[in-house]
Motif scaffolding. Structure first.
Motif, PDB file in Angstrom:
ATOM      1  N   LEU A  63      24.790-103.791 -51.113  1.00 26.72           N
ATOM      2  CA  LEU A  63      23.502-103.789 -50.438  1.00 26.72           C
ATOM      3  C   LEU A  63      22.817-105.144 -50.600  1.00 26.72           C
ATOM      4  O   LEU A  63      22.235-105.672 -49.645  1.00 26.72           O
ATOM      5  CB  LEU A  63      22.608-102.675 -51.004  1.00 26.72           C
ATOM      6  N   ARG A  64      22.896-105.717 -51.773  1.00 28.49           N
ATOM      7  CA  ARG A  64      22.252-107.006 -52.016  1.00 28.49           C
ATOM      8  C   ARG A  64      22.820-108.091 -51.102  1.00 28.49           C
ATOM      9  O   ARG A  64      22.072-108.842 -50.470  1.00 28.49           O
ATOM     10  CB  ARG A  64      22.414-107.407 -53.482  1.00 28.49           C
ATOM     11  N   GLU A  65      24.146-108.139 -51.010  1.00 26.01           N
ATOM     12  CA  GLU A  65      24.775-109.145 -50.146  1.00 26.01           C
ATOM     13  C   GLU A  65      24.477-108.875 -48.672  1.00 26.01           C
ATOM     14  O   GLU A  65      24.215-109.805 -47.902  1.00 26.01           O
ATOM     15  CB  GLU A  65      26.299-109.163 -50.378  1.00 26.01           C
ATOM     16  N   ALA A  66      24.508-107.609 -48.287  1.00 27.04           N
ATOM     17  CA  ALA A  66      24.234-107.250 -46.886  1.00 27.04           C
ATOM     18  C   ALA A  66      22.796-107.597 -46.501  1.00 27.04           C
ATOM     19  O   ALA A  66      22.539-108.104 -45.400  1.00 27.04           O
ATOM     20  CB  ALA A  66      24.500-105.770 -46.664  1.00 27.04           C
ATOM     21  N   MET A  67      21.865-107.350 -47.409  1.00 25.53           N
ATOM     22  CA  MET A  67      20.468-107.671 -47.132  1.00 25.53           C
ATOM     23  C   MET A  67      20.277-109.174 -47.000  1.00 25.53           C
ATOM     24  O   MET A  67      19.515-109.643 -46.141  1.00 25.53           O
ATOM     25  CB  MET A  67      19.587-107.111 -48.247  1.00 25.53           C
ATOM     26  N   ASP A  68      20.963-109.946 -47.831  1.00 28.79           N
ATOM     27  CA  ASP A  68      20.864-111.406 -47.737  1.00 28.79           C
ATOM     28  C   ASP A  68      21.380-111.890 -46.385  1.00 28.79           C
ATOM     29  O   ASP A  68      20.763-112.741 -45.735  1.00 28.79           O
ATOM     30  CB  ASP A  68      21.657-112.073 -48.871  1.00 28.79           C
ATOM     31  N   VAL A  69      22.536-111.343 -45.952  1.00 26.39           N
ATOM     32  CA  VAL A  69      23.097-111.718 -44.651  1.00 26.39           C
ATOM     33  C   VAL A  69      22.124-111.345 -43.530  1.00 26.39           C
ATOM     34  O   VAL A  69      21.863-112.140 -42.617  1.00 26.39           O
ATOM     35  CB  VAL A  69      24.464-111.032 -44.421  1.00 26.39           C
ATOM     36  N   PHE A  70      21.586-110.159 -43.616  1.00 24.81           N
ATOM     37  CA  PHE A  70      20.688-109.659 -42.569  1.00 24.81           C
ATOM     38  C   PHE A  70      19.440-110.534 -42.437  1.00 24.81           C
ATOM     39  O   PHE A  70      19.087-110.968 -41.331  1.00 24.81           O
ATOM     40  CB  PHE A  70      20.299-108.212 -42.884  1.00 24.81           C
ATOM     41  N   PHE A  71      18.766-110.790 -43.550  1.00 27.25           N
ATOM     42  CA  PHE A  71      17.529-111.570 -43.477  1.00 27.25           C
ATOM     43  C   PHE A  71      17.802-113.044 -43.163  1.00 27.25           C
ATOM     44  O   PHE A  71      16.991-113.694 -42.503  1.00 27.25           O
ATOM     45  CB  PHE A  71      16.726-111.415 -44.769  1.00 27.25           C
ATOM     46  N   ASP A  72      18.954-113.566 -43.609  1.00 29.80           N
ATOM     47  CA  ASP A  72      19.330-114.927 -43.214  1.00 29.80           C
ATOM     48  C   ASP A  72      19.565-114.999 -41.708  1.00 29.80           C
ATOM     49  O   ASP A  72      19.205-115.981 -41.050  1.00 29.80           O
ATOM     50  CB  ASP A  72      20.596-115.368 -43.957  1.00 29.80           C
ATOM     51  N   LEU A  73      20.169-113.941 -41.163  1.00 32.59           N
ATOM     52  CA  LEU A  73      20.439-113.894 -39.727  1.00 32.59           C
ATOM     53  C   LEU A  73      19.139-113.897 -38.931  1.00 32.59           C
ATOM     54  O   LEU A  73      19.016-114.566 -37.902  1.00 32.59           O
ATOM     55  CB  LEU A  73      21.273-112.653 -39.404  1.00 32.59           C
ATOM     56  N   ARG A  74      18.155-113.166 -39.410  1.00 33.03           N
ATOM     57  CA  ARG A  74      16.861-113.119 -38.715  1.00 33.03           C
ATOM     58  C   ARG A  74      16.130-114.464 -38.754  1.00 33.03           C
ATOM     59  O   ARG A  74      15.269-114.722 -37.916  1.00 33.03           O
ATOM     60  CB  ARG A  74      15.968-112.035 -39.344  1.00 33.03           C
ATOM     61  N   LYS A  75      16.468-115.297 -39.737  1.00 33.58           N
ATOM     62  CA  LYS A  75      15.803-116.603 -39.869  1.00 33.58           C
ATOM     63  C   LYS A  75      16.451-117.682 -39.011  1.00 33.58           C
ATOM     64  O   LYS A  75      15.922-118.791 -38.918  1.00 33.58           O
ATOM     65  CB  LYS A  75      15.838-117.053 -41.336  1.00 33.58           C
ATOM     66  N   VAL A  76      17.588-117.389 -38.387  1.00 31.91           N
ATOM     67  CA  VAL A  76      18.295-118.407 -37.607  1.00 31.91           C
ATOM     68  C   VAL A  76      17.415-118.860 -36.445  1.00 31.91           C
ATOM     69  O   VAL A  76      17.007-118.041 -35.620  1.00 31.91           O
ATOM     70  CB  VAL A  76      19.634-117.858 -37.071  1.00 31.91           C
ATOM     71  N   PRO A  77      17.092-120.171 -36.379  1.00 32.38           N
ATOM     72  CA  PRO A  77      16.255-120.648 -35.270  1.00 32.38           C
ATOM     73  C   PRO A  77      16.998-120.586 -33.932  1.00 32.38           C
ATOM     74  O   PRO A  77      18.179-120.894 -33.854  1.00 32.38           O
ATOM     75  CB  PRO A  77      15.959-122.110 -35.666  1.00 32.38           C
ATOM     76  N   GLY A  78      16.277-120.154 -32.918  1.00 28.72           N
ATOM     77  CA  GLY A  78      16.860-120.098 -31.586  1.00 28.72           C
ATOM     78  C   GLY A  78      17.576-118.807 -31.265  1.00 28.72           C
ATOM     79  O   GLY A  78      18.126-118.660 -30.162  1.00 28.72           O
ATOM     80  N   LEU A  79      17.587-117.869 -32.201  1.00 27.17           N
ATOM     81  CA  LEU A  79      18.249-116.591 -31.949  1.00 27.17           C
ATOM     82  C   LEU A  79      17.487-115.835 -30.868  1.00 27.17           C
ATOM     83  O   LEU A  79      16.272-115.653 -30.962  1.00 27.17           O
ATOM     84  CB  LEU A  79      18.302-115.765 -33.239  1.00 27.17           C
ATOM     85  N   LYS A  80      18.195-115.403 -29.827  1.00 26.50           N
ATOM     86  CA  LYS A  80      17.548-114.745 -28.691  1.00 26.50           C
ATOM     87  C   LYS A  80      17.024-113.363 -29.066  1.00 26.50           C
ATOM     88  O   LYS A  80      15.930-112.976 -28.670  1.00 26.50           O
ATOM     89  CB  LYS A  80      18.535-114.634 -27.526  1.00 26.50           C
ATOM     90  N   LYS A  81      17.810-112.622 -29.822  1.00 30.80           N
ATOM     91  CA  LYS A  81      17.379-111.293 -30.257  1.00 30.80           C
ATOM     92  C   LYS A  81      17.652-111.117 -31.738  1.00 30.80           C
ATOM     93  O   LYS A  81      18.810-111.102 -32.174  1.00 30.80           O
ATOM     94  CB  LYS A  81      18.100-110.195 -29.468  1.00 30.80           C
ATOM     95  N   LYS A  82      16.603-110.998 -32.507  1.00 29.47           N
ATOM     96  CA  LYS A  82      16.755-110.785 -33.938  1.00 29.47           C
ATOM     97  C   LYS A  82      17.186-109.341 -34.199  1.00 29.47           C
ATOM     98  O   LYS A  82      16.702-108.420 -33.531  1.00 29.47           O
ATOM     99  CB  LYS A  82      15.444-111.061 -34.665  1.00 29.47           C
TER     100      LYS A  82
END
Length: 278
Positions: free
Chosen positions: A201-220
C-alpha cells in the motif's frame, strides 16, 4: 440523526458538516469535486445511514426538467383510441411519474439524488426552482396538485461542465469535495482492502500521488481509479519491489489509472528523460 459517514464511506468533518447543515436548512446540497471522489456514493451511503430510500435521477444532455415531474404519453393514448381501448377514458393511465413525483409521495423522507446536473441544458436548474422551493407541482392533464408528504433530502452533483445559474445556487448549500490527502486516502483504502499489506500500500500510494503530480497530465487518476488499481495489484500478486523499482515507463496495470494515449505518451517521455539523466 447526524450523518458521520458509514463503515463503507469515509466522510471528512467538512463533508459531514455540509450534509448536516443542508438537512437542517432543508436546502438541496450541491456537491462538486473531481470525478471519482465519491459524490454519487455519498447519496447512497447517506440513505443507508438514515435508513431511508434512495431515489436516483441521472441527468443526461437530453434530460428536461419536466421529466422529473411527469411525462404524458399522448402517442400511446392516440393509438389506444384508434384501437378502441377503454383506457383512453382515464388520462391518468398515460401519465408516467417522474423522480420528483416519486420523492414527493414517499411515505418517509427519501434521499433524492439529482446526479450530474451540469450535463443538462443551462435552463434545466432554473426550471426546477419553483418545485424545489414549494415542494409541489401541478399536473395539467389531470388537474391535480402533487404536494410533498415529506421534504426529501436532496443531493445534487456537478462535475463543473457548465456554470449553474445564480438563482439556483442561492437555493443550495454548497460543498466542494477536495481531493483526499494521504491520510484520508489511507482510511478510504482501508475500508476497501482491510487486509492489504502495508508495504504494498505504501509503494502504491507513492506511485499514485506521484502520478497525480505529473505536470501536463490531461486526466489525473481519481480515488475510484486508485481502488480499481489496488484491486488489480492484489489479484496479480504484484510485489512491492516492482512498484519501488520504477524500471518501467509507467506503472504496472496502468490502464486502471491512465485513461488516454496522450498521458501514456507523456509518462513514457518523462521516464525516458529520467533514465537518460540518471
Amino acid at each position: 440523526m447526524k450523518f458521520t459517514g458509514t463503515k463503507d464511506y469515509v466522510a471528512t468533518p467538512e463533508l459531514q458538516m455540509a450534509v448536516n447543515a443542508a438537512i437542517t436548512l432543508q436546502r438541496p446540497l450541491l456537491i462538486k469535486g473531481e470525478p471519482g471522489t465519491g459524490k454519487t456514493m455519498l447519496a447512497e451511503q447517506l440513505a443507508e445511514s438514515l435508513g431511508t430510500n434512495l431515489i436516483q435521477w441521472h441527468i443526461k444532455s437530453t434530460t428536461k426538467a419536466h421529466q422529473g415531474l411527469y411525462e404524458y404519453d399522448a402517442v400511446s393514448r392516440l393509438r389506444d383510441s384508434q384501437l378502441g381501448n377503454d383506457d383512453v377514458h382515464d388520462i391518468s393511465n398515460y401519465i408516467k411519474q417522474g423522480k420528483l413525483w416519486e420523492a414527493f409521495t414517499a411515505d418517509k423522507p427519501p434521499v433524492l439524488l439529482i446526479d450530474e446536473i451540469d450535463k443538462a441544458d443551462i435552463e434545466f436548474p432554473n426550471d426546477l426552482l419553483l418545485e424545489l422551493d414549494k415542494m409541489e407541482f401541478f399536473v395539467y392533464e389531470t388537474q391535480e396538485r402533487i404536494v410533498a408528504k415529506h421534504r426529501p433530502i436532496i443531493l445534487i452533483t456537478s462535475n463543473n461542465e457548465k456554470e449553474l445559474p445564480d438563482a439556483f445556487l442561492r437555493r443550495c448549500f454548497f460543498h466542494y469535495i477536495d481531493f483526499p490527502d494521504k491520510d484520508t486516502m489511507q482510511q478510504i483504502v482501508d475500508v476497501h482492502f482491510p487486509e492489504i499489506k502495508k508495504d504494498l500500500l505504501r509503494e502504491a500510494m507513492d506511485v499514485f500521488f506521484d502520478l497525480r503530480k505529473v505536470p501536463g497530465l490531461k486526466k489525473k487518476p481519481s480515488t475510484s481509479e486508485l481502488v480499481d488499481w489496488l484491486k488489480l495489484l492484489l489479484a496479480d500478486d504484484v510485489d512491492p519491489e516492482t512498484l519501488r523499482s520504477r524500471d518501467s515507463a509507467i506503472p504496472p496495470l496502468y490502464g486502471a489509472m491512465v485513461k488516454n494515449e496522450q498521458d501514456v505518451e507523456l509518462l513514457q517521455k518523462l521516464a525516458f528523460m529520467t533514465r537518460r539523466k540518471g
